[in-house]
Write a protein that holds these residues in place. Structure first.
Motif, mmCIF file in Angstrom:
data_model
loop_
_atom_site.group_PDB
_atom_site.id
_atom_site.type_symbol
_atom_site.label_atom_id
_atom_site.label_comp_id
_atom_site.label_asym_id
_atom_site.label_seq_id
_atom_site.Cartn_x
_atom_site.Cartn_y
_atom_site.Cartn_z
ATOM 1 N N ILE A 32 32.020 -54.343 15.939
ATOM 2 C CA ILE A 32 31.972 -55.389 16.962
ATOM 3 C C ILE A 32 33.108 -56.393 16.752
ATOM 4 O O ILE A 32 33.726 -56.853 17.713
ATOM 5 C CB ILE A 32 30.594 -56.067 16.986
ATOM 6 N N GLY A 33 33.404 -56.710 15.504
ATOM 7 C CA GLY A 33 34.529 -57.602 15.221
ATOM 8 C C GLY A 33 35.843 -57.010 15.696
ATOM 9 O O GLY A 33 36.700 -57.714 16.226
ATOM 10 N N GLY A 34 36.012 -55.703 15.525
ATOM 11 C CA GLY A 34 37.221 -55.031 16.009
ATOM 12 C C GLY A 34 37.293 -55.037 17.524
ATOM 13 O O GLY A 34 38.368 -55.164 18.097
ATOM 14 N N ALA A 35 36.135 -54.905 18.172
ATOM 15 C CA ALA A 35 36.105 -54.981 19.633
ATOM 16 C C ALA A 35 36.516 -56.387 20.086
ATOM 17 O O ALA A 35 37.258 -56.540 21.058
ATOM 18 C CB ALA A 35 34.715 -54.631 20.161
ATOM 19 N N TYR A 36 36.053 -57.399 19.373
ATOM 20 C CA TYR A 36 36.434 -58.784 19.688
ATOM 21 C C TYR A 36 37.958 -58.945 19.627
ATOM 22 O O TYR A 36 38.548 -59.629 20.453
ATOM 23 C CB TYR A 36 35.758 -59.765 18.725
ATOM 24 N N ASP A 37 38.577 -58.291 18.662
ATOM 25 C CA ASP A 37 40.037 -58.376 18.517
ATOM 26 C C ASP A 37 40.770 -57.772 19.706
ATOM 27 O O ASP A 37 41.947 -58.053 19.906
ATOM 28 C CB ASP A 37 40.483 -57.686 17.228
ATOM 29 N N ARG A 45 34.061 -65.692 18.124
ATOM 30 C CA ARG A 45 33.744 -64.401 17.503
ATOM 31 C C ARG A 45 32.246 -64.284 17.209
ATOM 32 O O ARG A 45 31.621 -63.270 17.504
ATOM 33 C CB ARG A 45 34.547 -64.216 16.219
ATOM 34 N N GLU A 46 31.658 -65.339 16.645
ATOM 35 C CA GLU A 46 30.236 -65.309 16.281
ATOM 36 C C GLU A 46 29.352 -65.134 17.518
ATOM 37 O O GLU A 46 28.351 -64.416 17.470
ATOM 38 C CB GLU A 46 29.841 -66.589 15.533
ATOM 39 N N ASP A 47 29.709 -65.804 18.618
ATOM 40 C CA ASP A 47 28.940 -65.675 19.860
ATOM 41 C C ASP A 47 29.055 -64.260 20.425
ATOM 42 O O ASP A 47 28.088 -63.695 20.924
ATOM 43 C CB ASP A 47 29.403 -66.689 20.895
ATOM 44 N N VAL A 96 29.732 -61.471 18.685
ATOM 45 C CA VAL A 96 28.999 -60.560 17.798
ATOM 46 C C VAL A 96 27.499 -60.683 18.049
ATOM 47 O O VAL A 96 26.793 -59.675 18.156
ATOM 48 C CB VAL A 96 29.361 -60.833 16.319
ATOM 49 N N ALA A 97 26.997 -61.928 18.178
ATOM 50 C CA ALA A 97 25.562 -62.125 18.436
ATOM 51 C C ALA A 97 25.178 -61.585 19.808
ATOM 52 O O ALA A 97 24.132 -60.949 19.955
ATOM 53 C CB ALA A 97 25.211 -63.610 18.331
ATOM 54 N N GLY A 98 26.019 -61.808 20.817
ATOM 55 C CA GLY A 98 25.722 -61.339 22.174
ATOM 56 C C GLY A 98 25.695 -59.831 22.273
ATOM 57 O O GLY A 98 24.783 -59.243 22.860
ATOM 58 N N ILE A 99 26.674 -59.185 21.680
ATOM 59 C CA ILE A 99 26.719 -57.724 21.696
ATOM 60 C C ILE A 99 25.617 -57.172 20.787
ATOM 61 O O ILE A 99 24.962 -56.180 21.116
ATOM 62 C CB ILE A 99 28.104 -57.197 21.253
ATOM 63 N N GLY A 100 25.399 -57.814 19.641
ATOM 64 C CA GLY A 100 24.382 -57.357 18.700
ATOM 65 C C GLY A 100 22.971 -57.463 19.248
ATOM 66 O O GLY A 100 22.070 -56.762 18.804
ATOM 67 N N GLY A 101 22.781 -58.322 20.253
ATOM 68 C CA GLY A 101 21.465 -58.474 20.860
ATOM 69 C C GLY A 101 21.178 -57.447 21.932
ATOM 70 O O GLY A 101 20.116 -57.458 22.544
ATOM 71 N N ARG A 102 22.092 -56.567 22.178
ATOM 72 C CA ARG A 102 21.927 -55.517 23.200
ATOM 73 C C ARG A 102 21.715 -54.168 22.528
ATOM 74 O O ARG A 102 22.036 -54.001 21.359
ATOM 75 C CB ARG A 102 23.198 -55.427 24.043
ATOM 76 N N PRO A 103 21.256 -53.194 23.291
ATOM 77 C CA PRO A 103 21.177 -51.847 22.709
ATOM 78 C C PRO A 103 22.571 -51.382 22.272
ATOM 79 O O PRO A 103 23.565 -51.673 22.940
ATOM 80 C CB PRO A 103 20.658 -50.980 23.860
ATOM 81 N N ALA A 104 22.629 -50.719 21.150
ATOM 82 C CA ALA A 104 23.908 -50.232 20.628
ATOM 83 C C ALA A 104 24.526 -49.227 21.597
ATOM 84 O O ALA A 104 23.830 -48.551 22.350
ATOM 85 C CB ALA A 104 23.699 -49.578 19.267
ATOM 86 N N VAL A 105 25.824 -49.153 21.570
ATOM 87 C CA VAL A 105 26.556 -48.152 22.347
ATOM 88 C C VAL A 105 26.832 -46.996 21.393
ATOM 89 O O VAL A 105 27.474 -47.177 20.358
ATOM 90 C CB VAL A 105 27.884 -48.728 22.886
#
Length: 142
Positions: A59-64, A76-78, A80-89
């Protein structure tokens, strides 16, 4: 006679050198002109990189892969938390790319989660100072 004997190899070296220079110019020109990616190609590659990183759990790499404008709005933290709160891809398929300008495009994709559910997703991708990046709000599914 000696001069003629030396001239032939020098002449061959000159011809060979000239041929190599010409070939180098042709190949270099091809890559210089062909290296510029149009909106569709650049956007597809940027979306593919972004989604590959999400599917790998990076997810950090996706943020980049986000454009500067988006990174200024979304910490970055928002992200990661936003994506992490969803079903994984777990996988994805890019369905289409539509250029919306010379430096912008919309990429439509289908995201697959661990249960096999498919979610349509749209990404706005833009040429951000010479590098194609995901822009807009990547936390909103299209």
């Amino acid at each position: 006679m000696v001069d003629d004997a030396l001239r032939q190899p020098l002449k061959r070296v000159g011809i060979m050198g000239g041929t190599l220079v010409a070939a180098g110019l042709v190949v270099g020109g091809f890559f210089a002109l062909g290296g510029h990616r149009g909106p569709e190609q650049g956007a597809r590659l940027a979306a593919d990189t972004f989604l590959t990183r999400l599917a790998a759990g990076n997810i950090g790499g996706a943020y980049d892969q986000l454009c500067n404008e988006t990174r200024e709005r979304v910490e970055r933290e928002d992200f990661v938390a936003g994506i992490g709160g969803r079903p994984a891809v777990t996988s994805y398929k890019i369905d289409g790319v539509v250029a919306t300008g010379s430096a912008d495009a919309t990429v439509s994709a289908a995201l697959v989660d661990p249960t096999g559910a498919i979610t349509p997703y749209e990404l706005r991708v833009t040429d951000d100072r010479g590098t194609w990046r995901v822009c807009g709000n990547p936390l909103d599914a299209g």
